[in-house]
Motif scaffolding. Structure first.
Motif, PDB file in Angstrom:
ATOM      1  N   MET A  76       2.129   6.602  -7.132  1.00 46.20           N
ATOM      2  CA  MET A  76       1.294   7.643  -7.647  1.00 46.20           C
ATOM      3  C   MET A  76       2.031   9.120  -7.406  1.00 46.20           C
ATOM      4  N   LYS A  77       2.845   9.306  -6.401  1.00 41.91           N
ATOM      5  CA  LYS A  77       3.629  10.516  -6.252  1.00 41.91           C
ATOM      6  C   LYS A  77       4.585  10.415  -7.403  1.00 41.91           C
ATOM      7  N   ALA A  78       5.101   9.277  -7.786  1.00 40.98           N
ATOM      8  CA  ALA A  78       6.488   9.234  -8.877  1.00 40.98           C
ATOM      9  C   ALA A  78       5.735   9.660 -10.019  1.00 40.98           C
ATOM     10  N   ILE A  79       4.364   8.826 -10.546  1.00 43.83           N
ATOM     11  CA  ILE A  79       3.692   9.389 -11.751  1.00 43.83           C
ATOM     12  C   ILE A  79       3.496  11.138 -11.757  1.00 43.83           C
ATOM     13  N   SER A  80       3.100  11.601 -10.627  1.00 44.84           N
ATOM     14  CA  SER A  80       2.616  13.061 -10.466  1.00 44.84           C
ATOM     15  C   SER A  80       3.965  14.005 -10.884  1.00 44.84           C
ATOM     16  N   PHE A  81       5.238  13.288 -10.142  1.00 40.58           N
ATOM     17  CA  PHE A  81       6.429  13.964 -10.318  1.00 40.58           C
ATOM     18  C   PHE A  81       7.045  13.953 -11.551  1.00 40.58           C
ATOM     19  N   ASN A  82       7.115  12.744 -12.211  1.00 38.61           N
ATOM     20  CA  ASN A  82       7.587  12.485 -13.570  1.00 38.61           C
ATOM     21  C   ASN A  82       6.819  12.990 -14.817  1.00 38.61           C
ATOM     22  N   MET A  83       5.449  12.724 -14.722  1.00 36.29           N
ATOM     23  CA  MET A  83       4.585  13.248 -15.686  1.00 36.29           C
ATOM     24  C   MET A  83       3.762  14.395 -15.485  1.00 36.29           C
ATOM     25  N   GLY A  84       3.731  14.940 -14.034  1.00 32.95           N
ATOM     26  CA  GLY A  84       3.021  16.171 -13.870  1.00 32.95           C
ATOM     27  C   GLY A  84       1.446  15.694 -13.967  1.00 32.95           C
ATOM     28  N   ASP A  85       1.219  14.592 -13.916  1.00 32.97           N
ATOM     29  CA  ASP A  85      -0.474  14.127 -13.994  1.00 32.97           C
ATOM     30  C   ASP A  85      -1.020  14.190 -12.590  1.00 32.97           C
ATOM     31  N   VAL A  86      -2.460  14.748 -12.751  1.00 29.83           N
ATOM     32  CA  VAL A  86      -3.113  14.720 -11.480  1.00 29.83           C
ATOM     33  C   VAL A  86      -3.969  13.442 -11.163  1.00 29.83           C
ATOM     34  N   TYR A  87      -4.362  12.652 -12.215  1.00 31.42           N
ATOM     35  CA  TYR A  87      -5.051  11.618 -11.929  1.00 31.42           C
ATOM     36  C   TYR A  87      -4.265  10.334 -12.594  1.00 31.42           C
ATOM     37  N   LYS A 117       0.897  -1.147   0.023  1.00 32.64           N
ATOM     38  CA  LYS A 117       0.080  -0.056  -0.055  1.00 32.64           C
ATOM     39  C   LYS A 117       1.033   1.139   0.044  1.00 32.64           C
ATOM     40  N   ALA A 118       2.024   1.280   0.795  1.00 31.18           N
ATOM     41  CA  ALA A 118       2.617   2.517   0.634  1.00 31.18           C
ATOM     42  C   ALA A 118       3.550   2.619  -0.606  1.00 31.18           C
ATOM     43  N   CYS A 119       3.799   1.396  -1.310  1.00 33.37           N
ATOM     44  CA  CYS A 119       4.397   1.262  -2.538  1.00 33.37           C
ATOM     45  C   CYS A 119       3.372   2.107  -3.653  1.00 33.37           C
ATOM     46  N   ILE A 120       2.139   1.740  -3.487  1.00 31.20           N
ATOM     47  CA  ILE A 120       1.276   2.024  -4.295  1.00 31.20           C
ATOM     48  C   ILE A 120       1.072   3.663  -4.300  1.00 31.20           C
ATOM     49  N   LEU A 121       1.226   4.054  -3.057  1.00 28.58           N
ATOM     50  CA  LEU A 121       1.126   5.734  -2.985  1.00 28.58           C
ATOM     51  C   LEU A 121       2.175   6.222  -3.552  1.00 28.58           C
ATOM     52  N   GLU A 122       3.485   5.611  -3.339  1.00 27.41           N
ATOM     53  CA  GLU A 122       4.872   6.336  -3.869  1.00 27.41           C
ATOM     54  C   GLU A 122       4.668   6.185  -5.198  1.00 27.41           C
ATOM     55  N   LEU A 124       7.533  25.901 -20.120  1.00 24.42           N
ATOM     56  CA  LEU A 124       7.487  24.851 -19.337  1.00 24.42           C
ATOM     57  C   LEU A 124       6.518  24.641 -18.536  1.00 24.42           C
ATOM     58  N   PRO A 125       5.651  23.646 -18.252  1.00 24.07           N
ATOM     59  CA  PRO A 125       4.626  23.369 -17.012  1.00 24.07           C
ATOM     60  C   PRO A 125       5.336  23.549 -15.906  1.00 24.07           C
ATOM     61  N   SER A 126       4.635  23.457 -14.559  1.00 19.91           N
ATOM     62  CA  SER A 126       5.103  23.504 -13.408  1.00 19.91           C
ATOM     63  C   SER A 126       6.005  21.854 -13.143  1.00 19.91           C
ATOM     64  N   VAL A 127       6.891  21.843 -12.067  1.00 22.27           N
ATOM     65  CA  VAL A 127       7.449  20.702 -11.599  1.00 22.27           C
ATOM     66  C   VAL A 127       6.436  19.747 -11.159  1.00 22.27           C
ATOM     67  N   GLY A 128       5.783  20.317 -10.183  1.00 21.93           N
ATOM     68  CA  GLY A 128       4.398  19.551  -9.512  1.00 21.93           C
ATOM     69  C   GLY A 128       3.586  19.268 -10.631  1.00 21.93           C
ATOM     70  N   PRO A 129       2.543  18.441 -10.081  1.00 28.96           N
ATOM     71  CA  PRO A 129       1.541  18.226 -11.081  1.00 28.96           C
ATOM     72  C   PRO A 129       0.405  19.287 -11.549  1.00 28.96           C
TER      73      PRO A 129
END
Length: 729
Positions: free
Chosen positions: A225-236, A218-223, A461-466
């Motif tokens: 999701m955070k990695a996708i947001s950081f690397n891709m900028g996705d919100v969902y 479960k912790a790795c699932i959350l991590e 460039l878009p934001s670094v965050g999502p």
């Protein structure tokens, strides 16, 4: 490893934030090999989350010679000791550390339980009921005092046994205090706010054989999701994509139905949200909802319209300037709407319009100097961008983090929905750099009667965050929007702003390699790039260029022409080793006079991600190496441990340059960068140059990068939420 037993007699230095201590330690017990130190005092250094003077402690460590302060004992671990002799126990129980117990009561306790008195009480507080004169209140005070006295030591020891370093253990205990033990027993991944996730995962796996332990997955699932947001900028994200990333990042292969059940549990725990097939981290989902709600409230406020045309004419005369039609429209409509968005490329006059809006607002409402500070806020996501606003308007400007009073220790803003700021006109520049979480925080921290003007270049460039805040707001078609298209030439043969437009429109002419007044593309192979940059810089210095007005921009750190290599070469030109003070951090050597870049936000010191400064002094103070850095007049003292937050800045990434402008820019372009070159990156790099731009390298790599649309397809739902609140509510 040397072990001493004794007491801390006095502190020389103590930092309550991180527990770092320099103190005098009196040794009462030691081994035969170190008996020369018995009954003597030594200087100790180490990390103590809770400082207790005159407390029996066992310390482990090694002696080290400090170049300035001499011989010191560096503690790697320690344990607070409980007394085990009758007289010592009586003295301890009747000391200031134990509440509710005088000397007579202490003697009665020891008379019953002897040398085991403290252990007996810790195991069962009701054992104290056998003591004559004991009552419930005294019993609880004595028990609680003993437990609290030993708690920090026990918890630190537990953390050390798990594999945390002394510094990590101290940081955890300082943050979580009494909750630390429960977290250790139930789920150490809850330490993720202050300890790097990879580090936590290693420690968990070292202490647990089951890689598919539910807590870990479960912790790795959350991590993931955070990695996708950081690397891709996705919100969902889709559940299948999260599952794919979970496998790639953590090598977790899980039955899909079990995986879906874990997603449901994370929803039940309010850590993620699902909307149909879209899965969000709770903070990203709530950010989009809050943004839509707050913008709707601001937009719905009634506003009195006023024709500023005559005022604009007067301002033109006063400033000896002529606004074009689109600028006049932008100024007038911005002052007559609750929410306005102004976008445009380099050289289109965005800063000129900000200045006009502010001056007309001040004149209209006849604001005094005090009124201006109370009613107007000029904001930007970076320190350099806010300084540019201040220079243009002659008024104070601030980073958003400073405006909202960011607390780096708590990770929270002091200005929020329960403690709002009161400004009536807020202009935010460089909005393309703002992610959903920061924009949410800004809207929470301002009142609904505000006039909000958002300025930025949607092509950057878009934001670094999502998120895609500026793009989503514009594309929603719900707000007053002015796009500035007219470019003001610097000279008849100027090209920089036109090249930026051609990149944006993906309409690059064949002659883009031709030399212009402010532009040159030097064609060469990758092996010659570094030498050519050196040659250009040396010639530039002869013309008056320096490290203040010349900036090298590149997309990556490693490689022959990467930022790390370029910085070493440029440092040797701009700040050669002349015997000045220096300090080593990892494999990097910093010298007095070096140009450096801040990598993280530090609102306490008014220094922010992307700020550039110069090292003015390297010294040692209170047993600590200290680096003094001047960030555009803001002088900050940085301890050695925080050097992880800076880099040399003779060459920086294009991402880090966003929000800044430089008179002269050099950009190496090579096929080695191919995977990193894309439209918005090149556009942003080119548009950082004010007076001259030199591209060096391979034109075909540049051309391919212009047509690479990487980063265009961020997954966000802000537009949908805006329309839901604006149209359906």
């Amino acid at each position: 490893m040397i072990t001493f037993v004794g007491k801390i007699k006095s502190q020389i230095y103590y930092n309550e934030d991180n527990g770092y201590l320099v103190a005098l330690f009196r040794i009462s017990k030691t081994d035969e090999e170190t008996k020369e130190y018995l009954k003597k005092s030594i200087t100790i250094t180490g990390v103590f989350p809770e400082l207790k003077l005159e407390t029996p402690i066992t310390i482990n460590g090694e002696f080290k010679n400090h170049e300035k302060f001499g011989k010191q004992f560096n503690i790697t671990s320690y344990e607070i000791m409980m007394p085990n002799e009758k007289d010592d126990i009586i003295e301890f129980l009747s000391s200031k550390f134990i509440k509710g117990c005088g000397k007579k009561t202490a003697e009665k306790i020891v008379e019953i339980y002897g040398n085991k008195s403290i252990d007996v009480i810790k195991e069962n507080k009701f054992a104290l009921d056998k003591v004559e004169g004991m009552n419930d209140s005294k019993r609880d005070k004595i028990y609680d005092s003993i437990i609290n006295y030993s708690k920090s030591s026990d918890i630190i020891l537990s953390l050390k046994n798990l594999g945390f370093s002394m510094e990590e253990a101290a940081k955890i205990y300082t943050k979580f205090k009494g909750d630390t033990k429960d977290i250790i027993e139930n789920n150490i991944y809850l330490f993720n706010n202050i300890i790097d996730f990879k580090r936590l995962d290693i420690i968990f796996l070292n202490n647990n054989e089951d890689k598919l332990d539910k807590r870990r997955v479960k912790a790795c699932i959350l991590e993931s999701m955070k990695a996708i947001s950081f690397n891709m900028g996705d919100v969902y994200y889709s559940d299948s994509y999260i599952y794919e990333i979970l496998g790639k990042l953590f090598n977790i292969s899980l039955d899909y139905e079990v995986y879906l059940s874990y997603l449901q549990e994370l929803q039940d725990e309010l850590l993620i949200v699902s909307d149909g097939e879209k899965y969000y981290l709770i903070e990203n989902y709530e950010a989009e909802v809050d943004i839509a709600q707050n913008l709707k409230i601001i937009d719905s406020k009634e506003i009195k319209k006023y024709d500023y045309e005559e005022d604009i004419k007067k301002l033109e005369k006063k400033l000896n300037i002529t606004y074009n039609d689109e600028q006049r429209k932008a100024i007038n409509s911005a002052l007559n709407n609750n929410i306005t968005i102004i976008s445009g490329g380099p050289g289109t006059g965005k800063t000129t319009i900000i200045n006009a809006i502010v001056k007309l607002y001040i004149e209209k409402y006849r604001l005094s100097s005090l009124d201006i500070v109370e009613q107007i806020a000029l904001l930007a996501p970076t320190g350099r961008a806010s300084k540019k606003m201040s220079t243009a308007t002659g008024l104070p400007a601030s980073t958003i983090h400073r405006f909202l009073k960011w607390n780096k220790e708590s990770g929270e803003f002091s200005i929020n929905e329960n403690n709002k700021n009161f400004q009536k006109l807020i202009i935010v520049d460089e909005v393309s750099m703002i992610d959903v979480n920061l924009f949410q925080a800004l809207l929470k921290g301002i009142h609904s009667y505000v006039k909000l003007i958002l300025v930025g270049d949607v092509s950057q460039l878009p934001s670094v965050g999502p998120g895609l805040i500026l793009s989503d707001l514009i594309n929603s078609d719900l707000f007053n929007y002015i796009y500035l298209d007219y470019i003001y030439r610097q000279s008849e043969n100027s090209y920089i702003p036109y090249l930026a437009r051609e990149i944006k429109n993906k309409d690059i002419p064949e002659e883009f390699v031709n030399k212009k007044d402010d532009y040159n593309f030097i064609v060469t192979n990758s092996k010659n790039i570094k030498d050519l940059i050196r040659e250009i810089v040396l010639k530039g210095i002869e013309k008056g260029f320096n490290e203040n007005n010349l900036q090298v921009l590149a997309p990556m750190y490693k490689g022959e022409n990467g930022i790390d290599n370029l910085n070493l070469m440029l440092e040797s030109i701009f700040n050669p080793d002349m015997g000045q003070s220096k300090i080593t951090y990892g494999d990097i050597i910093y010298r007095e006079g070096d140009k450096v870049l801040q990598l993280v936000n530090d609102a306490d010191n008014n220094v922010f991600n992307g700020d550039i400064g110069f090292i003015k002094n390297i010294s040692n103070f209170n047993h600590k190496d200290m680096i003094t850095i001047d960030f555009d007049g803001n002088v900050v003292n940085v301890p050695k441990k925080d050097l992880k937050n800076i880099r040399h800045a003779y060459a920086i990434t294009i991402h880090k340059s966003q929000g800044s402008e430089f008179d002269h820019v050099i950009m190496p372009i090579t096929y080695q960068y191919s995977s990193m070159l894309y439209n918005k990156l090149l556009y942003t790099g080119v548009s950082r140059a004010k007076k001259s731009l030199i591209l060096i390298g391979d034109p075909s790599s540049f051309y391919k990068g212009v047509f690479n649309e990487y980063g265009e397809g961020r997954k966000t739902t802000l537009q949908e939420k805006l329309k839901e609140y604006f149209i359906h509510n």
